[in-house]
Design a protein around this motif. Structure first.
Motif, short mmCIF file in Angstrom:
data_model
loop_
_atom_site.label_atom_id
_atom_site.label_comp_id
_atom_site.label_asym_id
_atom_site.label_seq_id
_atom_site.Cartn_x
_atom_site.Cartn_y
_atom_site.Cartn_z
N GLU B 17 0.19 -0.84 -0.38
CA GLU B 17 -0.11 -0.06 -0.01
C GLU B 17 1.22 1.16 -0.05
N GLN B 18 1.80 1.49 0.79
CA GLN B 18 3.16 2.59 0.86
C GLN B 18 3.70 2.63 -0.69
N LYS B 19 3.96 2.00 -1.01
CA LYS B 19 4.62 1.52 -2.21
C LYS B 19 3.66 2.10 -3.89
N ALA B 20 2.57 1.73 -3.26
CA ALA B 20 1.46 2.30 -4.94
C ALA B 20 0.73 3.33 -4.38
N ALA B 21 1.23 3.79 -3.04
CA ALA B 21 1.10 5.47 -2.95
C ALA B 21 1.89 6.48 -3.35
N VAL B 22 3.14 6.06 -3.62
CA VAL B 22 4.54 6.64 -3.88
C VAL B 22 3.99 7.37 -5.60
N THR B 23 3.39 5.62 -6.10
CA THR B 23 3.50 5.96 -7.35
C THR B 23 1.98 6.67 -8.35
N ALA B 24 0.99 7.16 -7.47
CA ALA B 24 -0.09 7.62 -7.05
C ALA B 24 0.40 9.01 -6.93
N GLU B 25 0.84 8.89 -5.91
CA GLU B 25 0.61 10.91 -5.72
C GLU B 25 2.35 11.35 -6.44
N LEU B 26 2.67 10.59 -6.79
CA LEU B 26 4.50 11.69 -8.16
C LEU B 26 3.38 11.67 -9.37
N ARG B 27 2.21 10.88 -9.64
CA ARG B 27 1.48 10.96 -10.93
C ARG B 27 0.96 12.34 -11.00
N LYS B 28 -0.01 12.37 -9.71
CA LYS B 28 -0.36 14.55 -9.56
C LYS B 28 0.68 14.88 -10.15
N LEU B 29 2.05 14.89 -9.69
CA LEU B 29 3.07 16.02 -10.35
C LEU B 29 2.56 16.89 -11.76
N PRO B 30 2.91 15.70 -13.05
CA PRO B 30 2.78 16.88 -13.53
C PRO B 30 1.35 18.17 -13.54
N GLY B 31 0.16 17.63 -13.78
CA GLY B 31 -1.01 18.04 -13.29
C GLY B 31 -0.73 19.45 -12.11
N LEU B 32 0.23 19.56 -11.36
CA LEU B 32 1.00 20.22 -10.50
C LEU B 32 1.59 21.35 -10.80
N ILE B 33 3.11 20.57 -12.10
CA ILE B 33 4.23 21.59 -11.73
C ILE B 33 4.53 21.41 -13.47
N PRO B 34 3.72 22.29 -13.82
CA PRO B 34 3.74 22.61 -15.54
C PRO B 34 5.25 22.48 -16.57
N GLN B 35 6.73 22.76 -15.25
CA GLN B 35 7.53 22.62 -15.69
C GLN B 35 8.49 21.35 -16.43
N LEU B 36 7.40 20.55 -15.67
CA LEU B 36 7.56 18.97 -16.07
C LEU B 36 7.40 18.47 -18.06
N ARG B 37 8.03 18.42 -18.31
CA ARG B 37 8.08 17.75 -19.63
C ARG B 37 7.55 16.36 -20.29
N ALA B 38 8.34 16.14 -19.07
CA ALA B 38 8.34 13.69 -19.18
C ALA B 38 7.94 13.92 -18.25
#
Lengths: 97, 97
Positions: B17-38
């Motif tokens: 569950e903790q490991k899955a949460a890392v992926t779920a949370e990181l995948r929100k970052l492109p919507g929050l940090i527009p500098q992320l190109r990929a």
């Protein structure tokens, strides 16, 4: 897609010439291993402290294509002749995308 | 372009569950940090023995854009709340391409 990622630290005894040879030799591989779809290699940019020294990111269409690269004699030759003599630590991950 | 690469190993106590949460949370970052190109994140595919457990590869147009991501509060929150509690070792490189 499979993304293969490797980070290295080099030994303190590694010379600038040895480190440069790793990049020069790895950059020949896309011309020798057509399964390589994208290939970025190079030294750490020096932005942060405590980083590893070197990165390889290689993209493939499939696990089978990655395995062709992993076991390819031209790749294994670069590892044996240029990487192994100067590697201190190695960290790797293959991501399925 | 700047390519930021991080590989982690997780502690033995880390739960699925903790490991899955890392992926779920990181995948929100492109919507929050527009500098992320990929942004490619995920667990090791299990092809090879001795690998690290997790990889992050983030591409930016410039060093300044990478620094926005590195220091962004939403990114720092994921590190503090989801990564630091389960990280055993971390290896990173920034490549200038």
């Amino acid at each position: 897609m499979i993304r293969h990622i490797v980070l290295f630290t080099w030994t303190e005894a590694a010379t600038a010439e040895q480190k440069a040879a790793v990049t020069a030799e790895l950059r020949k591989l896309p011309g020798l291993i057509p399964q390589l779809r994208a290939y970025t290699v190079g030294a750490d940019a020096g932005i942060n402290q405590g980083n590893h020294d070197y990165a390889v990111v290689a993209d493939f269409d499939s696990v089978d294509d990655y395995l062709v690269y992993r076991d390819h004699p031209d790749h294994q030759k670069v590892i044996a002749e240029h990487i192994k003599p100067i590697v201190a630590t190695r960290a790797a991950v293959q991501l399925e995308l």
